[in-house]
Design a protein around this motif. Structure first.
Motif, PDB file in Angstrom:
ATOM      1  N   LEU A  64       0.838  -1.195   0.000  1.00  0.00           N
ATOM      2  CA  LEU A  64       0.000   0.000   0.000  1.00  0.00           C
ATOM      3  C   LEU A  64       0.880   1.255   0.000  1.00  0.00           C
ATOM      4  O   LEU A  64       0.628   2.199  -0.761  1.00  0.00           O
ATOM      5  N   VAL A  65       1.916   1.279   0.830  1.00  0.00           N
ATOM      6  CA  VAL A  65       2.823   2.420   0.887  1.00  0.00           C
ATOM      7  C   VAL A  65       3.463   2.661  -0.482  1.00  0.00           C
ATOM      8  O   VAL A  65       3.505   3.802  -0.968  1.00  0.00           O
ATOM      9  N   ARG A  66       3.938   1.606  -1.120  1.00  0.00           N
ATOM     10  CA  ARG A  66       4.532   1.764  -2.455  1.00  0.00           C
ATOM     11  C   ARG A  66       3.504   2.299  -3.451  1.00  0.00           C
ATOM     12  O   ARG A  66       3.815   3.151  -4.290  1.00  0.00           O
ATOM     13  N   SER A  67       2.278   1.827  -3.349  1.00  0.00           N
ATOM     14  CA  SER A  67       1.217   2.312  -4.238  1.00  0.00           C
ATOM     15  C   SER A  67       0.916   3.786  -3.985  1.00  0.00           C
ATOM     16  O   SER A  67       0.682   4.555  -4.930  1.00  0.00           O
ATOM     17  N   ILE A  68       0.934   4.189  -2.720  1.00  0.00           N
ATOM     18  CA  ILE A  68       0.696   5.593  -2.390  1.00  0.00           C
ATOM     19  C   ILE A  68       1.808   6.456  -2.969  1.00  0.00           C
ATOM     20  O   ILE A  68       1.551   7.533  -3.531  1.00  0.00           O
ATOM     21  N   PHE A  69       3.064   5.996  -2.858  1.00  0.00           N
ATOM     22  CA  PHE A  69       4.176   6.739  -3.458  1.00  0.00           C
ATOM     23  C   PHE A  69       3.959   6.896  -4.961  1.00  0.00           C
ATOM     24  O   PHE A  69       4.184   7.966  -5.535  1.00  0.00           O
ATOM     25  N   ARG A  70       3.533   5.831  -5.606  1.00  0.00           N
ATOM     26  CA  ARG A  70       3.303   5.863  -7.055  1.00  0.00           C
ATOM     27  C   ARG A  70       2.168   6.826  -7.401  1.00  0.00           C
ATOM     28  O   ARG A  70       2.288   7.641  -8.322  1.00  0.00           O
ATOM     29  N   VAL A  71       1.065   6.741  -6.655  1.00  0.00           N
ATOM     30  CA  VAL A  71      -0.069   7.636  -6.895  1.00  0.00           C
ATOM     31  C   VAL A  71       0.354   9.084  -6.659  1.00  0.00           C
ATOM     32  O   VAL A  71      -0.014   9.982  -7.418  1.00  0.00           O
ATOM     33  N   ASN A  72       1.155   9.324  -5.614  1.00  0.00           N
ATOM     34  CA  ASN A  72       1.629  10.672  -5.339  1.00  0.00           C
ATOM     35  C   ASN A  72       2.400  11.225  -6.539  1.00  0.00           C
ATOM     36  O   ASN A  72       2.171  12.365  -6.953  1.00  0.00           O
ATOM     37  N   GLY A  73       3.292  10.443  -7.094  1.00  0.00           N
ATOM     38  CA  GLY A  73       4.046  10.883  -8.266  1.00  0.00           C
ATOM     39  C   GLY A  73       3.140  11.184  -9.446  1.00  0.00           C
ATOM     40  O   GLY A  73       3.320  12.188 -10.147  1.00  0.00           O
ATOM     41  N   LEU A  74       2.155  10.322  -9.665  1.00  0.00           N
ATOM     42  CA  LEU A  74       1.213  10.543 -10.764  1.00  0.00           C
ATOM     43  C   LEU A  74       0.354  11.784 -10.526  1.00  0.00           C
ATOM     44  O   LEU A  74       0.084  12.549 -11.453  1.00  0.00           O
ATOM     45  N   LEU A  75      -0.072  11.982  -9.271  1.00  0.00           N
ATOM     46  CA  LEU A  75      -0.869  13.164  -8.936  1.00  0.00           C
ATOM     47  C   LEU A  75      -0.065  14.447  -9.154  1.00  0.00           C
ATOM     48  O   LEU A  75      -0.591  15.431  -9.680  1.00  0.00           O
ATOM     49  N   LEU A  76       1.199  14.428  -8.750  1.00  0.00           N
ATOM     50  CA  LEU A  76       2.038  15.614  -8.951  1.00  0.00           C
ATOM     51  C   LEU A  76       2.224  15.906 -10.435  1.00  0.00           C
ATOM     52  O   LEU A  76       2.153  17.067 -10.866  1.00  0.00           O
ATOM     53  N   ALA A  77       2.448  14.863 -11.237  1.00  0.00           N
ATOM     54  CA  ALA A  77       2.615  15.055 -12.684  1.00  0.00           C
ATOM     55  C   ALA A  77       1.329  15.598 -13.308  1.00  0.00           C
ATOM     56  O   ALA A  77       1.367  16.558 -14.088  1.00  0.00           O
ATOM     57  N   ASP A  78       0.191  15.003 -12.962  1.00  0.00           N
ATOM     58  CA  ASP A  78      -1.093  15.497 -13.479  1.00  0.00           C
ATOM     59  C   ASP A  78      -1.355  16.918 -12.986  1.00  0.00           C
ATOM     60  O   ASP A  78      -1.832  17.771 -13.740  1.00  0.00           O
TER      61      ASP A  78
END
Length: 145
Positions: free
Chosen positions: A12-26
């Protein structure tokens, strides 16, 4: 021995990191259209949702960022005419940050981009799933703070 719960949490933590990166890019992509970065967008969002104004430390807490980082962003946004500092009747040394008319206009433009983006990313997700995910995130935040 590794418990299944521990592994799931770390996944879950790794997924949150990934989502965070995608959210910042978007966020950067969407905010660029109105001349902002996602960092400024986040600050405008917090300020816009508080009608009485909010302090820099309050913005920092809401975003999980340092007060110094938020202060730098709000100072630049003040120079750009997006926010203004007002006297805080409750705390003489911690001014309230409020949107200027230009800041409100920029926020409205951001919302016109953000709302369709949010809808498109949640079309196949139920309200119940979103509520469950939000409750979990809020519990984790509360536990870690």
């Amino acid at each position: 021995m590794h418990s299944p719960k521990r592994k799931l949490f770390l996944d879950l933590v790794r997924s949150i990191f990934r989502v965070n990166g995608l959210l910042l890019a978007d966020g950067d992509r969407m905010a660029e259209g109105v001349g902002l970065t996602s960092a400024r967008w986040k600050v405008i969002g917090v300020v816009a949702l508080t009608s009485a104004g909010v302090t820099v430390p309050g913005i920092a807490r809401a975003l999980g960022q340092s007060r110094q980082a938020v202060q730098r962003i709000t100072d630049v946004m003040q120079t750009d005419g997006l926010v203004r500092y007002e006297i805080n009747p409750r705390h003489k040394r911690s001014s309230l940050v409020q949107l200027t008319d230009l800041g409100q206009q920029v926020y409205n433009e951001l919302r016109s981009v953000q709302d369709p983006w949010a809808i498109s990313h949640t079309e196949e997700t139920s309200v119940e799933e979103l509520e469950t995910a939000l409750r979990l995130m809020q519990r984790l935040i509360n536990k870690m703070e």
